[in-house]
Structure formats: C-alpha cells, structure tokens
Design an enzyme around this catalytic site. Structure first.
Site, PDB file in Angstrom:
ATOM      1  N   ASP A   1       2.095  -2.367  -6.620  1.00 34.34           N
ATOM      2  CA  ASP A   1       3.435  -2.006  -6.141  1.00 34.34           C
ATOM      3  C   ASP A   1       4.269  -3.280  -6.118  1.00 34.34           C
ATOM      4  OD1 ASP A   1       5.568  -0.539  -4.825  1.00 34.34           O
ATOM      5  OD2 ASP A   1       4.955  -1.474  -2.957  1.00 34.34           O
ATOM      6  N   SER A   2       5.562  -3.112  -5.836  1.00 34.22           N
ATOM      7  CA  SER A   2       6.430  -4.281  -5.706  1.00 34.22           C
ATOM      8  C   SER A   2       6.092  -5.103  -4.457  1.00 34.22           C
ATOM      9  CB  SER A   2       7.886  -3.819  -5.629  1.00 34.22           C
ATOM     10  OG  SER A   2       8.035  -2.916  -4.550  1.00 34.22           O
TER      11      SER A   2
ATOM     12  N   TYR B   1      11.946  -3.644  -6.526  1.00 38.33           N
ATOM     13  CA  TYR B   1      11.988  -3.088  -7.874  1.00 38.33           C
ATOM     14  C   TYR B   1      13.110  -2.049  -7.998  1.00 38.33           C
ATOM     15  CZ  TYR B   1       7.391  -4.907  -9.495  1.00 38.33           C
ATOM     16  OH  TYR B   1       6.339  -5.689  -9.911  1.00 38.33           O
ATOM     17  N   GLY B   2      13.442  -1.461  -6.854  1.00 41.98           N
ATOM     18  CA  GLY B   2      14.328  -0.291  -6.855  1.00 41.98           C
ATOM     19  C   GLY B   2      15.712  -0.519  -7.422  1.00 41.98           C
TER      20      GLY B   2
ATOM     21  N   CYS C   1       4.019   2.789  -7.038  1.00 49.06           N
ATOM     22  CA  CYS C   1       5.427   2.480  -6.807  1.00 49.06           C
ATOM     23  C   CYS C   1       6.217   3.539  -7.561  1.00 49.06           C
ATOM     24  CB  CYS C   1       5.729   1.090  -7.356  1.00 49.06           C
ATOM     25  SG  CYS C   1       7.486   0.667  -7.378  1.00 49.06           S
TER      26      CYS C   1
ATOM     27  N   THR D   1       9.391   3.547  -8.398  1.00 46.51           N
ATOM     28  CA  THR D   1      10.297   2.983  -9.400  1.00 46.51           C
ATOM     29  C   THR D   1       9.515   2.591 -10.658  1.00 46.51           C
ATOM     30  OG1 THR D   1      11.562   2.101  -7.545  1.00 46.51           O
ATOM     31  CG2 THR D   1      12.164   1.323  -9.732  1.00 46.51           C
TER      32      THR D   1
ATOM     33  N   GLU E   1      10.109  -2.381   6.424  1.00 44.70           N
ATOM     34  CA  GLU E   1       9.439  -3.685   6.338  1.00 44.70           C
ATOM     35  C   GLU E   1       9.640  -4.495   7.612  1.00 44.70           C
ATOM     36  OE1 GLU E   1      10.060  -5.638   2.592  1.00 44.70           O
ATOM     37  OE2 GLU E   1       9.238  -3.913   1.538  1.00 44.70           O
TER      38      GLU E   1
ATOM     39  N   CYS F   1       9.660   7.364  -2.264  1.00 47.46           N
ATOM     40  CA  CYS F   1       9.614   5.893  -2.237  1.00 47.46           C
ATOM     41  C   CYS F   1       8.410   5.556  -1.366  1.00 47.46           C
ATOM     42  CB  CYS F   1      10.903   5.349  -1.626  1.00 47.46           C
ATOM     43  SG  CYS F   1      10.849   3.583  -1.293  1.00 47.46           S
ATOM     44  N   THR F   2       7.673   4.560  -1.790  1.00 41.69           N
ATOM     45  CA  THR F   2       6.399   4.263  -1.123  1.00 41.69           C
ATOM     46  C   THR F   2       6.519   4.024   0.379  1.00 41.69           C
ATOM     47  OG1 THR F   2       6.816   2.011  -1.836  1.00 41.69           O
ATOM     48  CG2 THR F   2       5.239   3.294  -3.121  1.00 41.69           C
ATOM     49  N   HIS F   3       7.661   3.514   0.809  1.00 41.17           N
ATOM     50  CA  HIS F   3       7.820   3.171   2.231  1.00 41.17           C
ATOM     51  C   HIS F   3       8.066   4.410   3.114  1.00 41.17           C
ATOM     52  CE1 HIS F   3       8.509  -0.636   0.283  1.00 41.17           C
ATOM     53  NE2 HIS F   3       8.691  -1.269   1.427  1.00 41.17           N
TER      54      HIS F   3
HETATM   55  N1  DGL Z   1       7.913   0.517  -3.963  1.00 42.32           N
HETATM   56  C1  DGL Z   1       9.248   0.881  -4.310  1.00 42.32           C
HETATM   57  C2  DGL Z   1       9.311   2.344  -4.743  1.00 42.32           C
HETATM   58  O1  DGL Z   1       8.487   3.155  -4.363  1.00 42.32           O
HETATM   59  C3  DGL Z   1      10.213   0.632  -3.179  1.00 42.32           C
HETATM   60  C4  DGL Z   1      10.460  -0.824  -2.872  1.00 42.32           C
HETATM   61  C5  DGL Z   1      11.202  -1.567  -3.964  1.00 42.32           C
HETATM   62  O2  DGL Z   1      12.362  -1.230  -4.281  1.00 42.32           O
HETATM   63  O3  DGL Z   1      10.609  -2.479  -4.520  1.00 42.32           O
HETATM   64  O4  DGL Z   1      10.175   2.709  -5.483  1.00 42.32           O
END
Ligand code: DGL
Length: 276
Positions: free
Chosen positions: A17-18, A49-50, A80, A82, A159, A191-193
């Site tokens: 993931d990012s 990454y988004g 991830c 994205t 975060e 989105c992972t978060h």
């Molecule tokens: N992990 C990214 C996603 O699920 C979110 C965080 C990012 O933008 O890097 O898209």
C-alpha cells in the site's frame, strides 16, 4: 501436490500500500488466513497515492512488486484502492505472480447484495475519478446506479488517530450528506483507511445503509485464489518471522500505527530505498 508447489505454498504473501492504510487488509488476512506469512510494504516516502497520476502509480507499483518478488512471495495483494484502480491491470501483464486487488472483491459483494441497485462509493480522487468501481459493479449488475464521492480529508484524520473525534464526524457528515439525499442502500468504503471509520460512518448513515469493507472481502477472495492455485499454507506455523514489514520512510511512525490496529505486536519496520 508437487514438491515445488508445496514449497511455494509455504512462501509468504506480498501485501503493499502507499502507507498504513493497507494494514486494514493485512489485518483481515491475519484473521482469515492465520497460517499465512506476510511481507508488507508501505510506501510511506511517496504517499499519498490518491492524488497522483496513473503513470506514477504504475511505476511505484512495479518497483514494489519487484522488491516483493525478490523476497520470494507466492502472491501479491495490492492493498490500496488507488493502486488497484490504476496499476493492477498493467502489472498483471508484467509479472507472472498471482495478484489480487481490493476493488473487485468489494464491488462484487456490493453488486450482489444491494437490493435497490443504488450503491455509493467513497475513496480517493484517483479511485473515484477512474470509475473503476462503477465499471466493476456493472459487470455484476448492469443496471446498478453507482454514485462516487472522493473524501480525501478522511485519510489524514485516520492517520492522526482521530477516528471518533468531533472534527472527523463533522467532515464525514459533510461528505456523506450527499448520500443521505440519494437513496443508496449500500456504501463501499473504497479507501484502505475508511474501515477504521466504520462506526463513525455508521453513526452518520444509520442502519439502513449496508457498509461494504473491501479489506474483509479481499481476504476472502485471496483465500479462494490460493486454494484454487494450490498455494494455501495448511501446514501450521512456519519457521522464521511470520510477518515482516518494510517501509520507504518514517519507520517508527508506521510501527506505532501498526501496533494500534494489528492483532499482533510488530517489533520492527525496516527501511528500504525502493527507487534504487
Ligand atoms: N491507500 C490509499 C487508497 O486506498 C489511500 C491513501 C493514499 O492516498 O495514499 O486509495
């Protein structure tokens, strides 16, 4: 099972993931596939990454998969949204490793369980802009109406650990207001978060909207994929480190976050210069 396949079944799964977000996916893999080893890479030097372009995300994903491949992983989980939206299709053509992303498993469940066919998706600008959820949901339900909304501010709030903070509730309410007027019965936390905000989102949307967690669905699909390919590790505990974590920056911050959400204590996150 041939000897080599058996050996491959003992190899770890590569998850990336990012940054910390993909830990929600790693956590589900730990819960649903407790015998599997995991090598996790969080690209903390280059997040988010988004908001980046497709080309950049493909280049980053390629570098990380190469790193994980050198570590001997048997499969890759693109943890991830994205990177799943922008890079998965391309990197599948370039590597022979079995790969799974987080978009398809969540999209499929949403398409199959929505009763009125009105499905909301929240994610990064990249994921929503790519329309990948809309396309994938419509493969399973061509009549589905998919309503996407980027919610970029939710990532830094998670975060920061402000999962139930009044500021987070206020910002999430502002974003979700859009859905309260659109009669959706399903919302994908794309989105992972966002699965970490589940109870906050539930509090805003109420019980009438089903929340789909792609992290959970991905771990389920991963299990099926490993079983189909004879790669599942059903041999009990393996010698050596069960879970290993690598990051491209800020290892200590990553470790602290990981220890706040994972079911196990991680002692170390190792720094890797991924561009080299
Ligand atoms: N992990 C990214 C996603 O699920 C979110 C965080 C990012 O933008 O890097 O898209």
């Amino acid at each position: 099972m041939s000897q080599s396949l058996e050996n491959r079944a003992h190899a770890p799964i590569g998850v990336f993931d990012s940054g910390v977000g993909g830990l929600t996916v790693a956590r589900e893999i730990m819960r649903q596939l407790p015998r599997e080893r995991i090598i996790y890479f969080g690209d903390t030097a280059r997040l988010p990454y988004g908001s980046k372009s497709r080309e950049t995300i493909i280049r980053y994903s390629r570098q990380i998969i190469r790193f994980l491949q050198e570590k001997g992983v048997k499969a890759i989980v693109v943890a991830c949204n994205t990177a799943s939206a922008f890079a998965l299709e391309q990197v599948r053509k370039e590597f022979i490793l079995p790969m799974i992303g987080v978009v398809r498993p969540g999209a499929k469940v949403a398409a199959k369980t929505s009763k009125n066919g009105r499905i909301g998706v929240i994610g990064t600008e990249g994921t929503i802009g790519s329309q990948i959820y809309t396309r994938t949901i419509r493969e399973h339900n061509p009549k589905a109406e998919v309503i996407g909304k980027p919610c970029p501010l939710l990532v830094p709030l998670v975060e920061e650990g402000w999962l139930k903070d009044p500021i987070t509730v206020e910002i999430a309410t502002r974003y979700l207001d859009f859905f309260l007027k659109s009669d959706i019965d399903t919302l994908i936390m794309g989105c992972t978060h966002y699965p970490l905000l589940r109870s906050t989102l539930r509090g805003i949307l109420g019980d009438a909207v089903n929340l789909v967690n792609p992290a959970y669905e991905t771990a389920r699909s991963l299990k099926l994929m490993l079983e189909e390919q004879g790669l599942i590790n059903d041999d009990g505990e393996e010698a050596g480190l069960k879970y290993q974590f690598y990051v491209s920056d800020a290892a200590e911050k990553f470790r602290n976050f990981a220890n706040s959400i994972l079911p196990c204590e991680i002692e170390e996150a190792r720094l890797v210069h991924i561009e080299e």
